[in-house]
Design an enzyme around this catalytic site. Structure first.
Site, short mmCIF file in Angstrom:
data_model
loop_
_atom_site.label_atom_id
_atom_site.label_comp_id
_atom_site.label_asym_id
_atom_site.label_seq_id
_atom_site.Cartn_x
_atom_site.Cartn_y
_atom_site.Cartn_z
N ARG A 1 0.79 -1.22 0.00
CA ARG A 1 0.00 0.00 0.00
C ARG A 1 0.83 1.28 0.00
O ARG A 1 0.56 2.20 -0.77
CB ARG A 1 -0.92 0.06 1.24
CG ARG A 1 -2.20 -0.67 1.09
CD ARG A 1 -2.61 -1.23 2.42
NE ARG A 1 -1.66 -2.26 2.78
CZ ARG A 1 -1.79 -3.54 2.41
NH1 ARG A 1 -2.84 -3.90 1.73
NH2 ARG A 1 -0.89 -4.45 2.73
N THR A 2 1.83 1.34 0.86
CA THR A 2 2.56 2.60 0.99
C THR A 2 3.25 2.93 -0.33
O THR A 2 3.15 4.05 -0.85
CB THR A 2 3.57 2.53 2.15
OG1 THR A 2 2.85 2.15 3.32
CG2 THR A 2 4.24 3.86 2.39
N LYS B 1 26.41 -4.43 -3.16
CA LYS B 1 27.87 -4.37 -3.34
C LYS B 1 28.54 -3.68 -2.15
O LYS B 1 29.73 -3.42 -2.17
CB LYS B 1 28.21 -3.58 -4.61
CG LYS B 1 27.60 -4.13 -5.88
CD LYS B 1 27.99 -3.21 -7.06
CE LYS B 1 27.28 -3.61 -8.33
NZ LYS B 1 27.47 -2.60 -9.39
N ARG C 1 11.51 3.74 2.67
CA ARG C 1 11.21 2.83 3.78
C ARG C 1 12.46 2.02 4.07
O ARG C 1 13.12 1.54 3.14
CB ARG C 1 10.06 1.89 3.41
CG ARG C 1 9.90 0.76 4.42
CD ARG C 1 8.66 -0.04 4.20
NE ARG C 1 7.48 0.72 4.60
CZ ARG C 1 6.24 0.22 4.60
NH1 ARG C 1 6.03 -1.03 4.22
NH2 ARG C 1 5.20 0.94 4.97
N HIS D 1 5.96 6.27 11.21
CA HIS D 1 5.31 6.11 9.90
C HIS D 1 4.35 7.29 9.73
O HIS D 1 3.14 7.14 9.80
CB HIS D 1 4.57 4.76 9.88
CG HIS D 1 4.23 4.25 8.51
ND1 HIS D 1 4.27 5.04 7.38
CD2 HIS D 1 3.86 3.01 8.10
CE1 HIS D 1 3.91 4.29 6.34
NE2 HIS D 1 3.67 3.07 6.74
C1 NCD Z 1 2.31 -1.05 8.13
C2 NCD Z 1 3.81 -0.82 8.18
O1 NCD Z 1 4.52 -1.08 7.20
O2 NCD Z 1 4.24 -0.35 9.22
N1 NCD Z 1 1.81 -1.19 6.83
C3 NCD Z 1 1.54 -0.08 6.08
O3 NCD Z 1 2.39 0.75 5.85
N2 NCD Z 1 0.29 0.08 5.63
C4 NCD Z 1 1.82 -2.09 9.06
C5 NCD Z 1 2.39 -3.48 8.99
O4 NCD Z 1 3.27 -3.80 8.21
O5 NCD Z 1 1.91 -4.30 9.79
#
Ligand code: NCD
Length: 309
Positions: A57-58, A86, A107, A135
């Site tokens: 999703r993100t 590397k 991320r 987040h």
């Molecule tokens: C979450 C995350 O990556 O922290 N997911 C997200 O970004 N929608 C929650 C998760 O991974 O459980």
């Protein structure tokens, strides 16, 4: 209010007034996020999308958001296909993305990685999750969802359930909801309690969160239930994971005694913590919540690029 060039690392960097402004801007983005209308606000701009950890999703909603604004996206979803393999440092990878694009979304599995990246890039860094840390863009879409479903964010009973130790979304959300004066109940297995620092930050904002291991009682007066996945990948010891996985499951049976207008949220992915039968109820808003990532991220990408909305 000017967000031009701003890094978005933690929700703690924002005041309530700033958050309200972002939510208002996201509201305006809805028809464009749905593709009913088109926008060219970020034409000619490039977003680097750097995902050192799995994401559905993100990453997709950031990329959708950039495309909906007529911008372009470069990047990777599999760091093993990059020079990290590397031995390249994060700092050098960030320097490259900075040279090739105008905004960077990242991320990373290490807490603090986004803050570090911001030190090496002139372009704005948008933190899409740094280990068990923060987040912030998820937090904004969570707030947006509460606002949409409940018509306000404020004095509501909010239950945060599941892995409160390793779950970064609940760390950000507990802080933000404390800013709005919500009544917070933290429900988790004993070994996955909300970290002391987060509880203290909530208290410093005037909140009085309570912690319990019992879901039934907490649910009784809840207006919002925010369910999280047990973060398997962050457990140093898999045996400990096996001991707690499956502790909680939201089932139809459990929902018999809840308020009619309780909303159930989840950042997703879910594994076993919500029975799929719950998806059909009016309580379930987690798929709408996932869509809300697009207007929120459209607003953020525009604002950090200096667009006035
Ligand atoms: C979450 C995350 O990556 O922290 N997911 C997200 O970004 N929608 C929650 C998760 O991974 O459980």
């Amino acid at each position: 209010m000017d967000f031009t060039g701003k890094d978005i690392i933690s929700i703690k960097d924002f005041s309530k007034t700033e958050i309200d402004h972002i939510l208002k801007c996201a509201e305006k983005m809805i028809p464009f996020a749905k593709g009913e209308k088109t926008l060219t606000l970020l034409e000619g701009k490039i977003l680097s999308s750097l995902f050192f950890e799995p994401s559905t999703r993100t990453r997709l909603s950031f990329e959708s958001a950039m495309n909906r604004l007529s911008g372009r996206v470069i990047g990777f979803a599999d760091p093993t296909a990059t020079s990290q393999k590397k031995g390249e440092t994060l700092a050098d990878t960030i320097r490259m993305a900075d040279a090739y694009s105008d905004i960077i979304v990242m991320r990373h599995p290490s807490e603090g990685a986004a803050r570090l990246a911001a030190d090496f890039a002139d372009s704005p860094i948008l933190n899409a999750g740094d280990g068990a840390g923060h987040h912030p863009t998820q937090c904004l879409l969570d707030l947006f969802t509460i606002f949409h479903e409940k018509k306000h964010i404020g004095k509501q009973n909010v239950v945060l359930l599941g892995d409160l130790k390793y779950g970064r979304t609940v760390h950000s959300l507990a802080y933000a909801l404390s800013l709005y004066g919500s009544d917070l109940t933290f429900v988790s297995p004993k070994s996955l309690k909300m970290p002391r620092e987060v509880i203290n930050e909530c208290k410093n904002l005037g909140a009085t969160p309570t912690s319990t291991t019992k879901i039934e009682k907490a649910l009784k007066n809840a207006d919002v239930l925010y369910v999280t996945r047990i973060q398997k990948e962050r457990f140093p010891d898999l045996e400990e994971y096996n001991r707690v996985v499956g502790t909680y499951q939201i089932t139809m049976d459990l929902l018999k005694a809840v308020k009619k207008d309780l909303i159930i949220m989840h950042p997703l992915p879910r594994v076993t913590e919500i029975d799929p039968a719950v998806d059909q109820t009016n309580h379930a808003v987690y798929f709408k919540q996932a869509f809300n990532g697009v207007p929120i991220r459209m607003a953020l990408l525009s604002l950090v690029s200096g667009v006035k909305l």
